[in-house]
Design a protein around this motif. Structure first.
Motif, PDB file in Angstrom:
ATOM      1  N   GLY A  83       0.786  -1.217   0.000  1.00  0.00           N
ATOM      2  CA  GLY A  83       0.000   0.000   0.000  1.00  0.00           C
ATOM      3  C   GLY A  83       0.824   1.276   0.000  1.00  0.00           C
ATOM      4  N   TYR A  84       2.144   1.158   0.137  1.00  0.00           N
ATOM      5  CA  TYR A  84       3.025   2.326   0.099  1.00  0.00           C
ATOM      6  C   TYR A  84       3.361   2.633  -1.360  1.00  0.00           C
ATOM      7  N   ASN A  85       3.460   3.912  -1.692  1.00  0.00           N
ATOM      8  CA  ASN A  85       3.975   4.251  -3.015  1.00  0.00           C
ATOM      9  C   ASN A  85       5.500   4.276  -2.940  1.00  0.00           C
ATOM     10  N   ASN A  86       6.167   4.340  -4.089  1.00  0.00           N
ATOM     11  CA  ASN A  86       7.638   4.278  -4.116  1.00  0.00           C
ATOM     12  C   ASN A  86       8.283   5.421  -3.351  1.00  0.00           C
ATOM     13  N   GLU A  87       7.711   6.610  -3.428  1.00  0.00           N
ATOM     14  CA  GLU A  87       8.288   7.755  -2.725  1.00  0.00           C
ATOM     15  C   GLU A  87       8.243   7.540  -1.212  1.00  0.00           C
ATOM     16  N   LYS A  89       8.103   4.596   0.355  1.00  0.00           N
ATOM     17  CA  LYS A  89       9.047   3.519   0.670  1.00  0.00           C
ATOM     18  C   LYS A  89      10.461   4.076   0.773  1.00  0.00           C
ATOM     19  N   ASN A  90      10.828   4.891  -0.220  1.00  0.00           N
ATOM     20  CA  ASN A  90      12.171   5.460  -0.233  1.00  0.00           C
ATOM     21  C   ASN A  90      12.409   6.371   0.969  1.00  0.00           C
ATOM     22  N   ALA A  96      15.636   5.138   7.912  1.00  0.00           N
ATOM     23  CA  ALA A  96      16.274   4.013   8.609  1.00  0.00           C
ATOM     24  C   ALA A  96      17.782   4.006   8.380  1.00  0.00           C
ATOM     25  N   ARG A  97      18.211   4.260   7.145  1.00  0.00           N
ATOM     26  CA  ARG A  97      19.645   4.243   6.832  1.00  0.00           C
ATOM     27  C   ARG A  97      20.389   5.396   7.483  1.00  0.00           C
TER      28      ARG A  97
END
Length: 121
Positions: A83-87, A89-90, A96-97
């Motif tokens: 349900g997340y879009n790519n933006e 998710k990124n 996190a990183r």
């Protein structure tokens, strides 16, 4: 090094007059696997939460403490991106990183934003 989960389980065993192998048997795992979880070499399996609460009939206060130590002991967190879009998710992955490299003021700002939006869930 013993994790908060490991400390909680050790106390639980002492209070119940059990050894590591006794608890491992109740959980259906080997003593070495339980030891690895307690020492943070493996994550606490999700199904153990309800199992331990039930097996040791933890009261409400103990359950709250137990849930907290499980959370505090996790080294790896899985995120369901359905349900997340790519933006989005990124953005989550970038946070996190980069989180460890943030200064304390930035971390406080992020936590404040998340707390403010907590009621919107």
């Amino acid at each position: 090094m013993l994790t908060p989960f490991g400390k909680f389980c050790r106390k639980l065993r002492i209070d119940n007059g059990e050894l590591l192998k006794d608890m491992a048997g109740k959980l259906g795992v080997t003593s070495s696997y339980l030891s690895a979880v307690e020492n943070g070499k493996r994550n606490v399996p999700r199904e153990w939460t309800e199992k331990i609460i039930s097996i040791y009939t933890l009261n409400a206060e103990q359950q709250m403490e137990f849930n907290q130590v499980v959370q505090d002991s996790q080294k790896v967190v899985k995120i369901d991106f359905e349900g997340y879009n790519n933006e989005d998710k990124n953005t989550v992955l970038a946070l996190a990183r980069k989180f460890q490299g943030l200064n304390e003021d930035d971390k406080i700002l992020i936590k404040d934003i998340l707390q403010k939006n907590k009621g919107r869930d």
